[in-house]
Motif scaffolding. Sequence first.
Motif, mmCIF file in Angstrom:
data_model
loop_
_atom_site.group_PDB
_atom_site.id
_atom_site.type_symbol
_atom_site.label_atom_id
_atom_site.label_comp_id
_atom_site.label_asym_id
_atom_site.label_seq_id
_atom_site.Cartn_x
_atom_site.Cartn_y
_atom_site.Cartn_z
ATOM 1 N N GLU A 73 0.867 -1.182 0.000
ATOM 2 C CA GLU A 73 0.000 0.000 0.000
ATOM 3 C C GLU A 73 0.905 1.233 0.000
ATOM 4 O OE1 GLU A 73 -3.661 2.044 2.524
ATOM 5 O OE2 GLU A 73 -3.077 -0.035 2.928
ATOM 6 N N ILE A 74 0.659 2.149 -0.934
ATOM 7 C CA ILE A 74 1.613 3.225 -1.210
ATOM 8 C C ILE A 74 1.103 4.571 -0.707
ATOM 9 C CG2 ILE A 74 2.922 4.403 -3.014
ATOM 10 C CD1 ILE A 74 2.383 1.865 -4.756
ATOM 11 N N LEU A 75 1.975 5.290 -0.013
ATOM 12 C CA LEU A 75 1.724 6.662 0.396
ATOM 13 C C LEU A 75 2.668 7.573 -0.384
ATOM 14 C CD1 LEU A 75 1.586 6.249 4.296
ATOM 15 C CD2 LEU A 75 -0.221 5.886 2.610
ATOM 16 N N LEU A 76 2.151 8.695 -0.862
ATOM 17 C CA LEU A 76 2.967 9.697 -1.547
ATOM 18 C C LEU A 76 2.952 10.974 -0.725
ATOM 19 C CD1 LEU A 76 4.527 11.021 -3.887
ATOM 20 C CD2 LEU A 76 2.329 11.351 -5.057
ATOM 21 N N ILE A 77 4.109 11.400 -0.267
ATOM 22 C CA ILE A 77 4.227 12.671 0.449
ATOM 23 C C ILE A 77 4.427 13.760 -0.593
ATOM 24 C CG2 ILE A 77 5.530 13.976 2.172
ATOM 25 C CD1 ILE A 77 6.428 11.262 3.346
ATOM 26 N N GLY A 78 3.499 14.712 -0.629
ATOM 27 C CA GLY A 78 3.580 15.745 -1.651
ATOM 28 C C GLY A 78 2.439 16.736 -1.529
ATOM 29 N N HIS A 79 2.325 17.621 -2.520
ATOM 30 C CA HIS A 79 1.320 18.685 -2.510
ATOM 31 C C HIS A 79 0.235 18.401 -3.549
ATOM 32 C CE1 HIS A 79 3.654 21.056 0.258
ATOM 33 N NE2 HIS A 79 4.703 21.032 -0.545
ATOM 34 N N ALA A 80 -0.998 18.385 -3.102
ATOM 35 C CA ALA A 80 -2.128 18.110 -3.991
ATOM 36 C C ALA A 80 -2.161 19.099 -5.149
ATOM 37 C CB ALA A 80 -3.441 18.174 -3.216
ATOM 38 N N GLY A 81 -2.402 18.598 -6.337
ATOM 39 C CA GLY A 81 -2.557 19.449 -7.507
ATOM 40 C C GLY A 81 -1.270 19.799 -8.218
ATOM 41 N N HIS A 82 -0.120 19.519 -7.612
ATOM 42 C CA HIS A 82 1.136 19.817 -8.302
ATOM 43 C C HIS A 82 1.302 18.832 -9.456
ATOM 44 C CE1 HIS A 82 5.454 20.165 -9.112
ATOM 45 N NE2 HIS A 82 5.348 21.371 -8.592
ATOM 46 N N PRO A 83 1.784 19.300 -10.624
ATOM 47 C CA PRO A 83 1.902 18.397 -11.784
ATOM 48 C C PRO A 83 2.737 17.148 -11.497
ATOM 49 C CG PRO A 83 2.221 20.670 -12.468
ATOM 50 C CD PRO A 83 2.145 20.691 -10.973
ATOM 51 N N GLU A 84 3.779 17.286 -10.683
ATOM 52 C CA GLU A 84 4.590 16.104 -10.378
ATOM 53 C C GLU A 84 3.782 15.074 -9.602
ATOM 54 O OE1 GLU A 84 8.378 14.744 -7.680
ATOM 55 O OE2 GLU A 84 8.439 16.777 -8.517
ATOM 56 N N VAL A 85 2.981 15.534 -8.664
ATOM 57 C CA VAL A 85 2.146 14.622 -7.877
ATOM 58 C C VAL A 85 1.095 13.968 -8.763
ATOM 59 C CG1 VAL A 85 0.386 14.559 -6.061
ATOM 60 C CG2 VAL A 85 2.567 15.723 -5.651
ATOM 61 N N ILE A 86 0.478 14.754 -9.633
ATOM 62 C CA ILE A 86 -0.508 14.202 -10.565
ATOM 63 C C ILE A 86 0.133 13.129 -11.445
ATOM 64 C CG2 ILE A 86 -1.967 14.762 -12.556
ATOM 65 C CD1 ILE A 86 -2.384 17.547 -11.246
ATOM 66 N N GLY A 87 1.345 13.416 -11.920
ATOM 67 C CA GLY A 87 2.049 12.461 -12.766
ATOM 68 C C GLY A 87 2.418 11.193 -12.029
ATOM 69 N N THR A 88 2.895 11.338 -10.796
ATOM 70 C CA THR A 88 3.298 10.157 -10.031
ATOM 71 C C THR A 88 2.102 9.289 -9.671
ATOM 72 O OG1 THR A 88 5.240 11.304 -9.126
ATOM 73 C CG2 THR A 88 4.451 9.382 -7.926
ATOM 74 N N MET A 89 1.031 9.920 -9.183
ATOM 75 C CA MET A 89 -0.164 9.149 -8.842
ATOM 76 C C MET A 89 -0.761 8.496 -10.089
ATOM 77 S SD MET A 89 -1.903 11.557 -5.874
ATOM 78 C CE MET A 89 -2.958 10.264 -5.207
ATOM 79 N N GLY A 90 -0.557 9.146 -11.232
ATOM 80 C CA GLY A 90 -1.101 8.633 -12.484
ATOM 81 C C GLY A 90 -0.311 7.485 -13.090
ATOM 82 N N GLN A 91 0.739 7.038 -12.418
ATOM 83 C CA GLN A 91 1.461 5.857 -12.902
ATOM 84 C C GLN A 91 0.725 4.571 -12.569
ATOM 85 O OE1 GLN A 91 4.298 6.387 -14.852
ATOM 86 N NE2 GLN A 91 3.491 8.456 -14.522
ATOM 87 N N LEU A 92 -0.188 4.658 -11.609
ATOM 88 C CA LEU A 92 -0.877 3.468 -11.103
ATOM 89 C C LEU A 92 -2.387 3.662 -11.181
ATOM 90 C CD1 LEU A 92 1.374 2.845 -7.962
ATOM 91 C CD2 LEU A 92 1.521 1.720 -10.197
ATOM 92 N N PRO A 93 -3.147 2.588 -11.071
ATOM 93 C CA PRO A 93 -4.615 2.726 -11.126
ATOM 94 C C PRO A 93 -5.137 3.700 -10.075
ATOM 95 C CG PRO A 93 -3.971 0.420 -11.279
ATOM 96 C CD PRO A 93 -2.728 1.188 -10.967
#
Length: 332
Positions: free
Chosen positions: A128-148
């Motif tokens: 189960e994966i946690l991503l530490i980051g800022h909501a809405g930032h393009p990098e976060v969107i891109g990283t979360m978008g690597q997986l379902p």
Amino acid sequence: MTAPTSERPALTIHLCAPRGFCAGVDRAIQIVELALEKYGRPVYVRHEIVHNKFVVDGLKTKGAVFVEELEEIPAADQERPVIFSAHGVPKAVPEDARSRNMFFLDATCPLVSKVHKEAEIHHRREREILLIGHAGHPEVIGTMGQLPEGTVTLIETEADALDFQPKTDRQLAFITQTTLSVDDTAGIVEVLRQRFPDIVAPHKEDICYATTNRQEAVKAVAPEVDAMIVVGAPNSSNSQRLREVAERAGCTTSHLIQRASDIDWNAFSGISSLGLTAGASAPETLVEEIIAAFADRYSVSVETVRTAEETIAFNLPRELREAPTQAPTAAE
């Protein structure tokens, strides 16, 4: 009218080093410029290649056209090259480009790509994966978008880390955005480790070397100066973090400024020392512009405070290292 030198108050500018462009930003800008040289204009870029208006406007004058979505590219230009920004994109974006038979170049920073690969490895290992980051930032969107969708849980603060409840009984793992505050992230990670001692951390720190180095330089300078300027854009995460780091390090008069013309001179009245740095997407010419603006009002001396050396460089995409042989075709 500029005052005579003898009438200007003395000002020492403490210039942080490292500052400004990192290897990932330099590579992304080169990709756009080389694509324009090789394939001619226009070249399309999805999202700002880096978060800096001066850089983006300069590339526009050379023939780059910036869009937020691939569907904005006119049908007549579907065969023109399209470049993905340094922040990375969800997997759905290159899939969409292939479905449209587009030729694309990926300018994602290799250190962001590293985080993408980590996310995929954790997913394959059923963590189960946690991503530490800022909501809405393009990098976060891109990283979360690597997986379902729903696979990755975003953690923005220590409070989020305290409130988080695992969705499954699987092992936990965390990854981070590359441009975060080192200190803020350390606090969040400490909370997670206290609550979940077996949580899997990155093999190597996800916050990139350039972010860390620029923050360390600011920490060295901020306690010694009356005011601090961070050259960077308001939508630049790493630049915003530099301003916050300066404040926490003891310089309460810390400002994020895009250009010399944006300086509020009242905010800097009476100072005798100024710290100056630039975010990783801000070119050195803007730093020089701000020094020149202060030199019109003060008798300026500049001292460089260096806390690290940077020698990292990243390879360009294969297509731009090869001699031109044909018009672009859809990327494989």
